[in-house]
Design an enzyme around this catalytic site. Sequence first.
Site, PDB file in Angstrom:
ATOM      1  N   ASP A   1       0.854  -1.186   0.000  1.00  0.00           N
ATOM      2  CA  ASP A   1       0.000   0.000   0.000  1.00  0.00           C
ATOM      3  C   ASP A   1       0.893   1.240   0.000  1.00  0.00           C
ATOM      4  O   ASP A   1       1.909   1.276   0.699  1.00  0.00           O
ATOM      5  CB  ASP A   1      -0.894  -0.009   1.248  1.00  0.00           C
ATOM      6  CG  ASP A   1      -2.018   1.001   1.172  1.00  0.00           C
ATOM      7  OD1 ASP A   1      -1.729   2.221   1.135  1.00  0.00           O
ATOM      8  OD2 ASP A   1      -3.188   0.585   1.160  1.00  0.00           O
ATOM      9  N   ILE A   2       0.529   2.256  -0.783  1.00  0.00           N
ATOM     10  CA  ILE A   2       1.355   3.476  -0.846  1.00  0.00           C
ATOM     11  C   ILE A   2       1.166   4.376   0.375  1.00  0.00           C
ATOM     12  O   ILE A   2       1.970   5.273   0.598  1.00  0.00           O
ATOM     13  CB  ILE A   2       1.118   4.281  -2.143  1.00  0.00           C
ATOM     14  CG1 ILE A   2      -0.326   4.769  -2.234  1.00  0.00           C
ATOM     15  CG2 ILE A   2       1.534   3.480  -3.360  1.00  0.00           C
ATOM     16  CD1 ILE A   2      -0.540   5.799  -3.324  1.00  0.00           C
TER      17      ILE A   2
ATOM     18  N   ASN B   1     -13.152  -3.303   2.385  1.00  0.00           N
ATOM     19  CA  ASN B   1     -14.158  -2.246   2.448  1.00  0.00           C
ATOM     20  C   ASN B   1     -15.071  -2.400   1.234  1.00  0.00           C
ATOM     21  O   ASN B   1     -14.600  -2.672   0.132  1.00  0.00           O
ATOM     22  CB  ASN B   1     -13.493  -0.867   2.434  1.00  0.00           C
ATOM     23  CG  ASN B   1     -12.572  -0.664   3.621  1.00  0.00           C
ATOM     24  OD1 ASN B   1     -12.861  -1.116   4.725  1.00  0.00           O
ATOM     25  ND2 ASN B   1     -11.459  -0.005   3.397  1.00  0.00           N
TER      26      ASN B   1
ATOM     27  N   GLN C   1     -14.991   2.249   0.922  1.00  0.00           N
ATOM     28  CA  GLN C   1     -14.199   1.788  -0.209  1.00  0.00           C
ATOM     29  C   GLN C   1     -13.802   3.003  -1.033  1.00  0.00           C
ATOM     30  O   GLN C   1     -14.660   3.757  -1.488  1.00  0.00           O
ATOM     31  CB  GLN C   1     -14.999   0.802  -1.057  1.00  0.00           C
ATOM     32  CG  GLN C   1     -14.207   0.215  -2.207  1.00  0.00           C
ATOM     33  CD  GLN C   1     -15.005  -0.812  -3.013  1.00  0.00           C
ATOM     34  OE1 GLN C   1     -16.153  -1.113  -2.707  1.00  0.00           O
ATOM     35  NE2 GLN C   1     -14.374  -1.340  -4.051  1.00  0.00           N
TER      36      GLN C   1
ATOM     37  N   HIS D   1     -10.605  -5.045  -3.372  1.00  0.00           N
ATOM     38  CA  HIS D   1      -9.253  -5.238  -2.857  1.00  0.00           C
ATOM     39  C   HIS D   1      -9.298  -5.569  -1.370  1.00  0.00           C
ATOM     40  O   HIS D   1     -10.186  -5.131  -0.659  1.00  0.00           O
ATOM     41  CB  HIS D   1      -8.366  -4.020  -3.120  1.00  0.00           C
ATOM     42  CG  HIS D   1      -8.885  -2.727  -2.564  1.00  0.00           C
ATOM     43  ND1 HIS D   1      -9.953  -2.043  -3.133  1.00  0.00           N
ATOM     44  CD2 HIS D   1      -8.500  -1.992  -1.497  1.00  0.00           C
ATOM     45  CE1 HIS D   1     -10.173  -0.936  -2.446  1.00  0.00           C
ATOM     46  NE2 HIS D   1      -9.320  -0.890  -1.435  1.00  0.00           N
TER      47      HIS D   1
ATOM     48  N   HIS E   1      -7.146  -5.362   2.105  1.00  0.00           N
ATOM     49  CA  HIS E   1      -6.014  -4.830   2.864  1.00  0.00           C
ATOM     50  C   HIS E   1      -5.567  -5.925   3.825  1.00  0.00           C
ATOM     51  O   HIS E   1      -6.391  -6.552   4.480  1.00  0.00           O
ATOM     52  CB  HIS E   1      -6.443  -3.622   3.708  1.00  0.00           C
ATOM     53  CG  HIS E   1      -6.844  -2.435   2.925  1.00  0.00           C
ATOM     54  ND1 HIS E   1      -5.986  -1.400   2.661  1.00  0.00           N
ATOM     55  CD2 HIS E   1      -8.036  -2.107   2.361  1.00  0.00           C
ATOM     56  CE1 HIS E   1      -6.630  -0.471   1.963  1.00  0.00           C
ATOM     57  NE2 HIS E   1      -7.874  -0.886   1.768  1.00  0.00           N
TER      58      HIS E   1
END
Length: 116
Positions: free
Chosen positions: A34-35, A90, A97, A103, A105
Amino acid sequence: MSHADPNCIFCKIIAGQIPAKKVYEDEDILAFHDIAPWAPVHILLIPKQHIVSMAEVTAAEAAVLGRMMTLVPTLMTQLGVSNGFRQVINTGHDGHQEVMHLHMHVMGGPRPWSRG
């Protein structure tokens, strides 16, 4: 459901148009860091097929979602997480979301979700 959405940031990552620090990739799944991590280890797992959210999942996606779930322990071990992790998906606006491509996490490390 289409295979890809040309306006989706995750579809662009899958296509190689946007760089990502990949953790895992096969024909159906991509995992990357994750960024904006919320934990010492925070990765995202996404299906390569563009699925908007869990609200749109059908029985046809059961296999890829199952593979995503069973892949997580191996990836977290490889990333050095040995004392547990959290998985979050989410769904939709009310579910917070932010990217409309399903996706998961996965966060690990020393109590990354602690409020203290």
